[in-house]
Motif scaffolding. Structure first.
Motif, mmCIF file in Angstrom:
data_model
loop_
_atom_site.group_PDB
_atom_site.id
_atom_site.type_symbol
_atom_site.label_atom_id
_atom_site.label_comp_id
_atom_site.label_asym_id
_atom_site.label_seq_id
_atom_site.Cartn_x
_atom_site.Cartn_y
_atom_site.Cartn_z
ATOM 1 N N LEU A 1 32.073 25.895 126.476
ATOM 2 C CA LEU A 1 30.495 25.625 126.255
ATOM 3 C C LEU A 1 30.256 26.976 125.471
ATOM 4 O O LEU A 1 30.903 28.163 125.987
ATOM 5 N N GLY B 1 27.770 20.256 123.583
ATOM 6 C CA GLY B 1 26.767 21.088 122.710
ATOM 7 C C GLY B 1 27.126 22.112 121.800
ATOM 8 O O GLY B 1 27.961 22.069 120.980
ATOM 9 N N SER B 2 26.627 23.448 121.967
ATOM 10 C CA SER B 2 27.092 24.583 121.571
ATOM 11 C C SER B 2 27.311 24.597 119.999
ATOM 12 O O SER B 2 28.269 24.860 119.368
ATOM 13 N N SER C 1 24.433 26.696 125.416
ATOM 14 C CA SER C 1 24.646 25.288 126.065
ATOM 15 C C SER C 1 24.902 25.491 127.583
ATOM 16 O O SER C 1 24.282 25.088 128.426
#
Length: 190
Positions: free
Chosen positions: A57, A126-127, A61
């Motif tokens: 991550l 995410g990220s 996130s």
């Protein structure tokens, strides 16, 4: 070498920002507010937990997921896995204590070193900024995309706008669901 898999909810125009309702984005929650829920479209999330052996991550996130994911039954397998957070600012004191082993990585070189260790696939959730940097550095091996039939306009994008040579992808799996969401799994061709 370990496989690095980027997984994302993404709009047709490439936006990945705030799919789950994170505050501060005009279209926050677009995956459930704008598109009918179809359970089979999300089966990939369970499969990813079974396949992955570590979670990667970015800081933003991590700060969004770490307060909620440790207690969510849907993400129970991630509790057991080692987690890696790429950040130049987080300290060990910033890490939650109820989510298992978490290591802070300070650079893309440290991500490269992680990929060179023994073990199975690493899943990147995410990220957006980290995704773009990892893609530009040639470190992502596979994309798991749930493409939503939406045009969101402004917002954080999954893919970089860097001027670079074309990167070929091989479609290895796909499916279309009744709500228009498309699962697309691509391997990066080297």
């Amino acid at each position: 070498m370990r496989t690095l898999i980027s997984t994302a909810f993404i709009s047709l125009d490439g936006v990945v920002e705030a799919p789950g309702g994170e505050p501060g984005y005009r279209n926050s929650g677009w995956t459930f507010k704008e598109v009918e829920f179809v359970p089979e479209a999300f089966e990939i999330k369970g499969a990813e937990q079974q396949e992955a052996t570590a979670v990667l991550l970015g800081r933003v996130s991590y700060e969004a997921f770490s307060p909620v994911w440790p207690d969510m039954e849907e993400f129970a397998r991630y509790r057991e896995m080692p987690k890696y957070v790429v950040s130049s600012t987080l300290t060990d004191a910033d890490l939650v204590s109820n989510w298992g082993e978490t290591t802070i990585l300070r650079s893309l070189d440290e991500v490269t070193a992680l990929k060179e260790t023994e073990g199975g696939p690493i899943i990147l959730h995410g990220s957006a900024s980290l995704n773009r940097a990892l893609s530009d550095a040639g470190l992502i091996d596979r994309y798991h995309l749930l493409v939503h039939p939406l045009l969101l306009g402004a917002g954080k994008r999954l893919f970089s706008t860097s001027d670079r040579d074309a990167q070929k992808l091989e479609l290895v799996e796909h499916e279309v669901y009744a709500n228009g969401v498309q699962k697309q799994i691509f391997d990066v061709v080297r």
